[in-house]
Write a protein that holds these residues in place. Sequence first.
Motif, PDB file in Angstrom:
ATOM      1  N   TYR A  28      -3.453  11.540  -9.322  1.00  0.00           N
ATOM      2  CA  TYR A  28      -3.742  12.849  -8.747  1.00  0.00           C
ATOM      3  C   TYR A  28      -4.483  12.716  -7.416  1.00  0.00           C
ATOM      4  N   HIS A  29      -5.373  11.742  -7.318  1.00  0.00           N
ATOM      5  CA  HIS A  29      -6.211  11.598  -6.134  1.00  0.00           C
ATOM      6  C   HIS A  29      -5.678  10.554  -5.152  1.00  0.00           C
ATOM      7  N   PHE A  30      -4.481  10.042  -5.383  1.00  0.00           N
ATOM      8  CA  PHE A  30      -3.944   9.036  -4.463  1.00  0.00           C
ATOM      9  C   PHE A  30      -3.775   9.660  -3.085  1.00  0.00           C
ATOM     10  N   PRO A  31      -4.364   9.090  -2.052  1.00  0.00           N
ATOM     11  CA  PRO A  31      -4.358   9.745  -0.733  1.00  0.00           C
ATOM     12  C   PRO A  31      -2.992   9.699  -0.071  1.00  0.00           C
ATOM     13  N   ALA A  32      -2.608  10.854   0.477  1.00  0.00           N
ATOM     14  CA  ALA A  32      -1.306  10.923   1.147  1.00  0.00           C
ATOM     15  C   ALA A  32      -1.273  10.025   2.378  1.00  0.00           C
ATOM     16  N   GLY A  33      -2.427   9.762   2.972  1.00  0.00           N
ATOM     17  CA  GLY A  33      -2.472   8.950   4.180  1.00  0.00           C
ATOM     18  C   GLY A  33      -2.573   7.466   3.926  1.00  0.00           C
ATOM     19  N   ALA A  34      -2.407   7.044   2.669  1.00  0.00           N
ATOM     20  CA  ALA A  34      -2.523   5.610   2.372  1.00  0.00           C
ATOM     21  C   ALA A  34      -1.401   4.806   3.011  1.00  0.00           C
ATOM     22  N   ALA A  35      -0.270   5.496   3.280  1.00  0.00           N
ATOM     23  CA  ALA A  35       0.896   4.845   3.900  1.00  0.00           C
ATOM     24  C   ALA A  35       1.214   3.541   3.177  1.00  0.00           C
ATOM     25  N   GLY A  36       1.335   2.457   3.909  1.00  0.00           N
ATOM     26  CA  GLY A  36       1.702   1.204   3.268  1.00  0.00           C
ATOM     27  C   GLY A  36       0.531   0.433   2.731  1.00  0.00           C
ATOM     28  N   GLY A  89      -6.721  -2.613  -6.349  1.00  0.00           N
ATOM     29  CA  GLY A  89      -6.243  -1.534  -5.499  1.00  0.00           C
ATOM     30  C   GLY A  89      -4.848  -1.111  -5.927  1.00  0.00           C
ATOM     31  N   LEU A  90      -4.414   0.036  -5.447  1.00  0.00           N
ATOM     32  CA  LEU A  90      -3.085   0.558  -5.759  1.00  0.00           C
ATOM     33  C   LEU A  90      -2.379   0.944  -4.472  1.00  0.00           C
ATOM     34  N   ASN A  91      -1.108   0.598  -4.367  1.00  0.00           N
ATOM     35  CA  ASN A  91      -0.274   1.132  -3.299  1.00  0.00           C
ATOM     36  C   ASN A  91       0.860   1.934  -3.929  1.00  0.00           C
ATOM     37  N   GLY A  92       1.792   2.392  -3.117  1.00  0.00           N
ATOM     38  CA  GLY A  92       2.847   3.247  -3.641  1.00  0.00           C
ATOM     39  C   GLY A  92       3.761   2.572  -4.634  1.00  0.00           C
ATOM     40  N   ILE A  93       3.824   1.237  -4.618  1.00  0.00           N
ATOM     41  CA  ILE A  93       4.651   0.508  -5.578  1.00  0.00           C
ATOM     42  C   ILE A  93       3.926   0.352  -6.908  1.00  0.00           C
ATOM     43  N   SER A  94       2.662  -0.005  -6.865  1.00  0.00           N
ATOM     44  CA  SER A  94       1.933  -0.261  -8.111  1.00  0.00           C
ATOM     45  C   SER A  94       1.445   1.006  -8.792  1.00  0.00           C
ATOM     46  N   ARG A 104       9.247  13.532  -6.898  1.00  0.00           N
ATOM     47  CA  ARG A 104       8.530  13.338  -5.627  1.00  0.00           C
ATOM     48  C   ARG A 104       7.070  12.956  -5.848  1.00  0.00           C
ATOM     49  N   SER A 105       6.544  13.287  -7.031  1.00  0.00           N
ATOM     50  CA  SER A 105       5.139  12.951  -7.291  1.00  0.00           C
ATOM     51  C   SER A 105       4.897  11.444  -7.247  1.00  0.00           C
ATOM     52  N   ILE A 106       5.919  10.660  -7.516  1.00  0.00           N
ATOM     53  CA  ILE A 106       5.775   9.210  -7.383  1.00  0.00           C
ATOM     54  C   ILE A 106       6.612   8.658  -6.241  1.00  0.00           C
ATOM     55  N   SER A 107       7.680   9.358  -5.856  1.00  0.00           N
ATOM     56  CA  SER A 107       8.550   8.810  -4.812  1.00  0.00           C
ATOM     57  C   SER A 107       7.930   8.930  -3.423  1.00  0.00           C
ATOM     58  N   GLU A 108       7.089   9.932  -3.171  1.00  0.00           N
ATOM     59  CA  GLU A 108       6.496  10.077  -1.839  1.00  0.00           C
ATOM     60  C   GLU A 108       5.548   8.923  -1.499  1.00  0.00           C
ATOM     61  N   PRO A 109       4.555   8.598  -2.364  1.00  0.00           N
ATOM     62  CA  PRO A 109       3.740   7.416  -2.041  1.00  0.00           C
ATOM     63  C   PRO A 109       4.554   6.129  -2.062  1.00  0.00           C
ATOM     64  N   LEU A 110       5.560   6.068  -2.920  1.00  0.00           N
ATOM     65  CA  LEU A 110       6.432   4.894  -2.966  1.00  0.00           C
ATOM     66  C   LEU A 110       7.179   4.728  -1.652  1.00  0.00           C
ATOM     67  N   GLN A 150       8.448   2.061   3.425  1.00  0.00           N
ATOM     68  CA  GLN A 150       8.722   2.193   4.860  1.00  0.00           C
ATOM     69  C   GLN A 150       7.793   1.329   5.702  1.00  0.00           C
ATOM     70  N   ALA A 151       6.624   1.013   5.143  1.00  0.00           N
ATOM     71  CA  ALA A 151       5.683   0.157   5.870  1.00  0.00           C
ATOM     72  C   ALA A 151       5.979  -1.325   5.680  1.00  0.00           C
ATOM     73  N   VAL A 152       6.552  -1.685   4.540  1.00  0.00           N
ATOM     74  CA  VAL A 152       6.716  -3.100   4.187  1.00  0.00           C
ATOM     75  C   VAL A 152       8.146  -3.587   4.364  1.00  0.00           C
ATOM     76  N   TYR A 153       9.131  -2.777   3.983  1.00  0.00           N
ATOM     77  CA  TYR A 153      10.492  -3.289   3.861  1.00  0.00           C
ATOM     78  C   TYR A 153      11.302  -3.360   5.152  1.00  0.00           C
ATOM     79  N   PRO A 154      10.992  -2.599   6.210  1.00  0.00           N
ATOM     80  CA  PRO A 154      11.742  -2.837   7.455  1.00  0.00           C
ATOM     81  C   PRO A 154      11.638  -4.274   7.954  1.00  0.00           C
ATOM     82  N   ALA A 155      10.460  -4.875   7.797  1.00  0.00           N
ATOM     83  CA  ALA A 155      10.306  -6.276   8.207  1.00  0.00           C
ATOM     84  C   ALA A 155      11.130  -7.199   7.314  1.00  0.00           C
ATOM     85  N   ILE A 156      11.213  -6.864   6.032  1.00  0.00           N
ATOM     86  CA  ILE A 156      12.018  -7.668   5.108  1.00  0.00           C
ATOM     87  C   ILE A 156      13.490  -7.571   5.482  1.00  0.00           C
TER      88      ILE A 156
END
Length: 509
Positions: A52-60, A82-87, A484-490, A495-501
């Motif tokens: 619920y409190h995961f920040p929208a600005g966490a980005a990657g 810590g948590l990112n959009g994948i975890s 979208r509740s999980i897909s938006e942070p995901l 988008q921050a990690v996979y373009p380089a991959i």
Amino acid sequence: MSQLPFDPLLVAIAAPLIVALAIALGLPKRFSVKLAYAGFAVPALLALHCWYHFPAGAAGGYAFVTHYDTGLSALGIGLKLGLNGISLPLFVMAGVVGLAAGLYAIQSSAERLKLYLMLLLIMQGGLMGVFASVDVFFFYFFHELALIPTFIMVGLWGGRDRHYAAMKLTIYLTLGAMLSLAGLIAIYVQSGANSFDLVELRRALGAQPLALGLQKYLFGLLLFGFGILVSLWPFHTWAPLGYGAAPSSAAMLHAGVLKKFGLYGFIQIALPLLPQGAPAWTPLLAWLALGNIVIIGLITIAQRDLKQMVGYASVMHVGYGFLGVACLSALGAGGVVLFMVAHGLTVALLFMLATSIHHRTGTFDLQEMGGLAQKAPVLAAFFLTAMLASIGLPGPGLLNFWGELTIFMAVYAHAGWMVVPAVLGVVLSAIYGLRAMGRIFYGQPTEAFLAHQQNHPVVDLRWNERIPALILLVTLIALGIWPRSISEPLNATLQAVYPAIEAAVRLTP
């Protein structure tokens, strides 16, 4: 961000472990059971709080980040959470499945209930740690902490062939764990980062990638290590046997949560750190994934034991996860995360319902059942919904569909012809799933079942069974309606990690 006066991730990990320690130190049974409620509820509630409190600005980047000194900083080992959009989605899923499995275990009639709950609580603490760890060393450590109770529970409370199943589990999963550990240590040594911190490893290897040949070798180690742990065909034979022998709550936690370790490791660690090594192995990975989907799908159709059928179905469906990984794209990785969450909730529910059916029929043999819908309509409704979700029923309301659809889109973009055998898996799922539903609930009652009813009248799901089932089903439907509740942070993380991959993959000779 969380305004709690404590670290929610650390408490989510520590709470079940502290309760397990209290039980181990001789807490009386009545207090052990009461305290176990808190041990399973606290991680679930804190996971929902972080969601619920995961920040929208966490980005990657990571949110809820905390560092703890372990005294091993010279070795680059530190407890970083810590948590990112994948975890984040997997952390929430682990909390929810753990709560359902714990409630089901507390209300069970298991012998040596205190020991049973203690082992489940240790397993739950490890599972929360796997997805909360930013440090790769502790990512592995918490997996092993959660894995050890599985062997013990299968050996002590398992059903038929439990000793053989426990031995096979030990051999296969130890081999997979050792291969994974070798790959992870090699990455640490060769990176020059002098740290197991995943963020530092990404930074170091992004600036100075490993040699192509070394990346290929290390990715191969992780492929087979993680693959064995997730029951990649043909290294899958431990899983249906183990799940068939495991007590229900242990099967819920292992098949629903712990088995996601390998797929999560591919997406969060292997691909970001070894992007140029992946293309050499992904054609093989795709073919083996199709083996899971088609070959294991046909084997699932042949099963006559309900719990074995659910076990083989679980193995079959992880093929979709491997297929998404093999696409080497952000779309494929996103589909795999959605799939893992949906699969975890669904398979945990199916294992619980299979045991509930056994309690009412006295057997797991599909040929000895029939007509259960008249006696247990609520059980029939839960089982039908869970099975339709497992099949990947199109439309909103069940998360499985969104995960599989996203993977199919990624597969089509990667190699269009692979969509055909992948979709064939949906047909195979419908065959075994709907056949089981028809046999158990709407088939003609067998003489054996009628004889069993004379001494054990069939009753519908009791509330101690309905509540864990509702926890899983409501979460599954809520995420299906609002993915979208999980897909938006995901998406932000991908988008921050996979373009380089993807760029590294394109440049790979």
